[in-house]
Design an enzyme around this catalytic site. Structure first.
Site, mmCIF file in Angstrom:
data_model
loop_
_atom_site.group_PDB
_atom_site.id
_atom_site.type_symbol
_atom_site.label_atom_id
_atom_site.label_comp_id
_atom_site.label_asym_id
_atom_site.label_seq_id
_atom_site.Cartn_x
_atom_site.Cartn_y
_atom_site.Cartn_z
ATOM 1 N N GLU A 262 -1.854 -0.134 -4.688
ATOM 2 C CA GLU A 262 -1.058 -1.259 -4.218
ATOM 3 C C GLU A 262 -1.740 -2.585 -4.515
ATOM 4 O OE1 GLU A 262 1.158 1.254 -0.669
ATOM 5 O OE2 GLU A 262 -0.020 -0.508 -0.108
ATOM 6 N N CYS B 200 -4.288 -9.912 -4.018
ATOM 7 C CA CYS B 200 -5.253 -8.907 -3.575
ATOM 8 C C CYS B 200 -5.138 -7.697 -4.490
ATOM 9 C CB CYS B 200 -4.976 -8.535 -2.118
ATOM 10 S SG CYS B 200 -6.148 -7.372 -1.408
ATOM 11 N N CYS C 140 -10.372 5.458 -1.882
ATOM 12 C CA CYS C 140 -11.687 4.859 -1.668
ATOM 13 C C CYS C 140 -12.661 5.937 -1.223
ATOM 14 C CB CYS C 140 -11.607 3.750 -0.613
ATOM 15 S SG CYS C 140 -13.178 2.872 -0.381
ATOM 16 N N CYS D 177 -14.328 4.078 5.669
ATOM 17 C CA CYS D 177 -14.475 3.206 6.844
ATOM 18 C C CYS D 177 -13.432 3.614 7.882
ATOM 19 C CB CYS D 177 -14.301 1.740 6.454
ATOM 20 S SG CYS D 177 -15.585 1.154 5.317
ATOM 21 N N CYS E 225 -9.791 1.795 8.372
ATOM 22 C CA CYS E 225 -9.031 1.408 7.179
ATOM 23 C C CYS E 225 -8.147 2.547 6.709
ATOM 24 C CB CYS E 225 -10.004 0.996 6.063
ATOM 25 S SG CYS E 225 -9.174 0.504 4.541
ATOM 26 N N GLY F 120 -10.075 0.549 -2.602
ATOM 27 C CA GLY F 120 -11.304 0.903 -3.295
ATOM 28 C C GLY F 120 -12.472 -0.020 -2.991
ATOM 29 N N GLU F 121 -13.662 0.432 -3.337
ATOM 30 C CA GLU F 121 -14.899 -0.351 -3.260
ATOM 31 C C GLU F 121 -15.216 -0.841 -4.667
ATOM 32 O OE1 GLU F 121 -17.994 -2.339 -3.193
ATOM 33 O OE2 GLU F 121 -17.449 -1.680 -1.181
ATOM 34 N N LEU G 63 -18.246 -6.772 6.925
ATOM 35 C CA LEU G 63 -19.330 -6.517 7.885
ATOM 36 C C LEU G 63 -18.858 -5.667 9.062
ATOM 37 C CD1 LEU G 63 -22.298 -7.138 8.550
ATOM 38 C CD2 LEU G 63 -21.487 -9.167 9.794
ATOM 39 N N HIS G 64 -17.974 -6.228 9.885
ATOM 40 C CA HIS G 64 -17.246 -5.504 10.933
ATOM 41 C C HIS G 64 -18.077 -5.057 12.134
ATOM 42 C CE1 HIS G 64 -14.168 -5.656 7.960
ATOM 43 N NE2 HIS G 64 -14.762 -4.786 7.177
ATOM 44 N N ASN H 199 -5.009 -4.433 12.144
ATOM 45 C CA ASN H 199 -3.608 -4.143 11.846
ATOM 46 C C ASN H 199 -3.378 -2.647 12.022
ATOM 47 O OD1 ASN H 199 -2.713 -6.824 10.974
ATOM 48 N ND2 ASN H 199 -4.151 -6.527 9.295
ATOM 49 N N CYS I 224 -3.888 -6.557 5.831
ATOM 50 C CA CYS I 224 -5.244 -6.110 5.564
ATOM 51 C C CYS I 224 -5.525 -4.796 6.291
ATOM 52 C CB CYS I 224 -6.233 -7.181 6.023
ATOM 53 S SG CYS I 224 -7.928 -6.818 5.611
#
Length: 385
Positions: free
Chosen positions: A96, A109, A116, A120, A123, A170-171, A225-226, A302, A345
């Site tokens: 996407e 974006c 991925c 995480c 996500c 993805g990273e 970071l999170h 989200n 996001c």
């Protein structure tokens, strides 16, 4: 039986590689610039439309090359103007791409992988597992598709796409070479002519690749970071177990310092109710980033089905933001955009032919929870990949 030689997809070639291609087929290097303008400035994929090329060259190109973007599966437009494209890549998976218009600028974006590898916990992309790295043509092809949809070219002052962020599926640093080539095309005047300050790579913290990145580009850097401490980040962003915060921030600080001008690190911090949004977390974050030139982007979570997390209250978000402001940080709260088309996001899902079987495990965990089994929602998502 005659062997069929695969055609070279010119969409994914940087200027040096395009020049090398023309030399290889016995043509002058300057042809590279002409063809790049047709592809990226005007969205042309038919060699017969390239009117400043001779007929013999056009025929040669048709025999040896192609201009092929990713297949568009769908395009959705949100009530707030956000657009989302689902495109199919060579592996058969779908990824996407999201366009966000706001305050006179348009941010695209872009995804770098199908799925991925970094699981995480908050996500939805990570829950799909991982299939493949995208090629340069599949990454820059997302910009090409979006640009064509607006009918814009880089020469226009009011062009729709002004910023690109490598923050999709993805990273990016785990697909290093293809992402770097794609960003070079984004910034090249023969490509999309976007400023290095307006091309941003977002990483969850692959330290060796951040160090390698500093040697080849000076694009903007964002850190997902999170969490303000290692114990919590180990759970939310499992790669932290391999590259803990002290090591990670040292690498990011070195990258920013090496740019040789006043630049800063963007800190992405997803706020999760009662997980990382408390005053003590704000205090820890203030101390953690004291030596880092940065701006902080707070992202209210989200929701997506069975994530196990909730969005904090507006009061909790404001309290967190105010504490950081009072400590002297530049802090913004990201406005949720495109939620009605699942383009916000953390919500990008696509359709991934998962090679890791992570999506299968995640579905099993959800089913156990639905059947009333003890809550184990985070056990699968906190596993180091």
């Amino acid at each position: 039986m005659t062997d069929t030689v695969a055609k070279t997809n010119l969409l994914g070639l940087t200027q040096p590689k395009m020049e090398a291609f023309f030399e290889q087929i016995g043509e002058k290097r300057f042809r590279a610039g002409q063809v790049m303008k047709w592809i990226h400035h005007f969205g042309v994929s038919d060699f017969d439309e390239m009117t400043n090329l001779g007929k013999a060259l056009r025929e040669k190109l048709k025999a040896q090359a192609e201009i092929r973007g990713p297949e568009i599966v769908s395009e959705d437009i949100s009530k707030d103007g956000t657009r989302k494209w689902v495109v199919r890549v060579a592996s058969g998976s779908c990824v996407e791409t999201v366009y966000i218009p706001q305050n006179g600028r348009g941010t695209l974006c872009v995804s770098s992988q199908a799925g991925c590898a970094l699981d995480c916990s908050f996500c939805s992309t990570g829950k799909q597992g991982f299939n493949s790295d995208l090629t340069v043509a599949e990454i820059i092809g997302q910009v090409w598709v979006a640009n064509k949809s607006f009918g814009t070219v880089p020469a226009k002052v009011d062009r729709a796409i002004t910023n690109v962020v490598m923050m999709g599926m993805g990273e990016p640093l785990l697909n290093f070479d293809n992402v770097v080539d794609s960003m070079n095309l984004m910034m090249d005047d023969l490509g999309y002519g976007i400023s290095k300050r307006k091309v941003t790579l977002s990483t969850s913290g692959v330290v060796p690749m951040i160090d390698k990145l500093a040697a080849v580009t000076d694009v903007a850097l964002a850190l997902s970071l999170h969490a303000p401490n290692d114990a919590l980040r180990n759970e939310l962003v499992p790669i932290n177990r391999k590259y803990p915060l002290k090591m990670l921030l040292a690498s990011c600080n070195a990258y920013i310092a090496g740019l040789g001008e006043k630049r800063y690190l963007t800190i992405e911090y997803t706020l999760l109710k009662d997980v990382n949004d408390q005053p003590e977390h704000a205090e820890q974050l203030i101390e953690l980033l004291r030596e880092t030139p940065c701006k902080i982007n707070l992202i209210p979570f989200n929701p997506f089905p069975h994530s196990g997390y909730e969005r904090p209250s507006n009061n909790a978000i404001r309290r967190f933001q105010d504490m950081l402001h009072r400590a002297g940080y530049n802090v913004t709260v990201r406005t949720t955009r495109g939620e009605d088309i699942d383009a916000a996001c953390g919500q990008l899902v696509g359709q991934v032919a998962d090679r890791t079987r992570r999506s299968e495990r995640y579905i099993a965990v959800r089913q156990l929870a639905a059947d009333g089994a003890p809550a184990v929602a985070q056990s699968a998502s906190s596993r180091q990949v």
